[in-house]
Design an enzyme around this catalytic site. Structure first.
Site, PDB file in Angstrom:
ATOM      1  N   HIS A   1       0.606   1.226 -13.034  1.00 15.82           N
ATOM      2  CA  HIS A   1       1.297   0.038 -13.527  1.00 15.82           C
ATOM      3  C   HIS A   1       2.783   0.349 -13.634  1.00 15.82           C
ATOM      4  O   HIS A   1       3.163   1.402 -14.164  1.00 15.82           O
ATOM      5  CB  HIS A   1       0.736  -0.375 -14.889  1.00 15.82           C
ATOM      6  CG  HIS A   1       1.374  -1.631 -15.403  1.00 15.82           C
ATOM      7  ND1 HIS A   1       1.064  -2.865 -14.903  1.00 15.82           N
ATOM      8  CD2 HIS A   1       2.338  -1.833 -16.338  1.00 15.82           C
ATOM      9  CE1 HIS A   1       1.794  -3.780 -15.514  1.00 15.82           C
ATOM     10  NE2 HIS A   1       2.576  -3.182 -16.392  1.00 15.82           N
TER      11      HIS A   1
ATOM     12  N   GLY B   1       0.786  -1.234   0.000  1.00 15.36           N
ATOM     13  CA  GLY B   1       0.000   0.000   0.000  1.00 15.36           C
ATOM     14  C   GLY B   1       0.813   1.277   0.000  1.00 15.36           C
ATOM     15  O   GLY B   1       0.334   2.317   0.474  1.00 15.36           O
TER      16      GLY B   1
HETATM   17  C1  GAR Z   1       3.450  -0.998  -7.388  1.00  9.45           C
HETATM   18  O1  GAR Z   1       4.744  -0.992  -7.927  1.00  9.45           O
HETATM   19  C2  GAR Z   1       2.424  -1.008  -8.489  1.00  9.45           C
HETATM   20  O2  GAR Z   1       2.789  -0.250  -9.608  1.00  9.45           O
HETATM   21  C3  GAR Z   1       2.371  -2.471  -8.824  1.00  9.45           C
HETATM   22  O3  GAR Z   1       2.468  -3.131  -7.593  1.00  9.45           O
HETATM   23  C4  GAR Z   1       3.188  -2.323  -6.669  1.00  9.45           C
HETATM   24  C5  GAR Z   1       2.333  -2.132  -5.445  1.00  9.45           C
HETATM   25  O4  GAR Z   1       3.062  -1.493  -4.438  1.00  9.45           O
HETATM   26  N1  GAR Z   1       1.174  -2.792  -9.510  1.00  9.45           N
HETATM   27  C6  GAR Z   1       1.075  -3.780 -10.391  1.00  9.45           C
HETATM   28  O5  GAR Z   1       1.988  -4.506 -10.692  1.00  9.45           O
HETATM   29  C7  GAR Z   1      -0.293  -3.940 -11.011  1.00  9.45           C
HETATM   30  N2  GAR Z   1      -0.307  -5.031 -11.934  1.00  9.45           N
HETATM   31  P1  GAR Z   1       2.303  -0.747  -3.257  1.00  9.45           P
HETATM   32  O6  GAR Z   1       1.342  -1.760  -2.636  1.00  9.45           O
HETATM   33  O7  GAR Z   1       3.379  -0.374  -2.297  1.00  9.45           O
HETATM   34  O8  GAR Z   1       1.584   0.447  -3.822  1.00  9.45           O
END
Ligand code: GAR
Length: 194
Positions: free
Chosen positions: A109, A12
């Site tokens: 993304h 998150g």
């Molecule tokens: C982030 O890097 C986001 O861009 C990626 O997951 C991570 C979540 O981190 N999303 C994807 O890969 C979507 N397919 P977070 O929970 O710390 O925001």
């Protein structure tokens, strides 16, 4: 102020960046609820610490993906949200759910879309010998990672980079452009053509 719900699956950190931005009095949106498909998502704790409503729904407890997603929509609507932000939500969403929120749901993304849709984007960029990499905030449409982009940020790929070091460089930019993209949407400065 527009009301925003965030869908997460884990850490998150993008959710936290949106919450932090929305604390500014002139920000056009407030984060009113955070929904996770994983009860153990660390982001749920962070959201609750900020006094934000939280919910956790496990898809495996529902007879079908459609029923799981119907309850997600009901939860978001119980919070009276105007917009939905996907922030590390790691489930592919069905067309009915996506179409219900058409023009009102955005995702971040970790690649320069249309490059590297799907998973393992950093490792794939490194394997290709890419010189630059980055992240994209885009409208969500039924095709995975295919909706119109709103903002992108580029970073260099540096000698010796690993997927983790590259991900960390990209993440700094994610935390910058996601709040900016939500600002554009919630203030009416951009809209989907749907
Ligand atoms: C982030 O890097 C986001 O861009 C990626 O997951 C991570 C979540 O981190 N999303 C994807 O890969 C979507 N397919 P977070 O929970 O710390 O925001």
């Amino acid at each position: 102020r527009k009301r925003v719900g965030i869908l997460i699956s884990g850490r998150g950190s993008n959710m936290s960046a949106l919450i932090a931005a929305a604390q500014a009095p002139d920000y056009p949106a407030e984060i009113v609820g955070v929904l996770s498909n994983r009860a153990a998502a660390a982001g749920l704790v962070t959201a609750a610490e900020h006094g934000i409503a939280t919910a956790s729904l496990a898809q495996s407890k529902f007879p079908s993906r459609d029923m799981f997603e119907d309850v997600m929509t009901q939860t978001l609507e119980s919070w009276d949200v105007d917009y939905v932000c996907l922030a590390g939500f790691m489930r592919i969403l069905g067309a009915d759910f996506v179409n219900h929120w058409a023009g009102r749901m955005i995702n971040i993304h970790p690649s320069l879309l249309p490059l590297y849709k799907g998973l393992d984007t950093h490792a794939r960029a490194l394997a290709d010998g890419a010189a630059t990499h980055g992240c994209t905030v885009h409208f969500v449409t039924p095709g995975l990672d295919e909706g119109a982009p709103i903002l992108q940020a580029q970073v260099p790929v540096l000698p010796g980079d690993t997927p983790d070091s590259l991900a960390a460089r990209v993440l700094v930019q994610e935390h910058r452009i996601y709040p900016e993209a939500l600002r554009l949407l919630a203030s009416g400065q951009i809209a989907a053509l749907t």
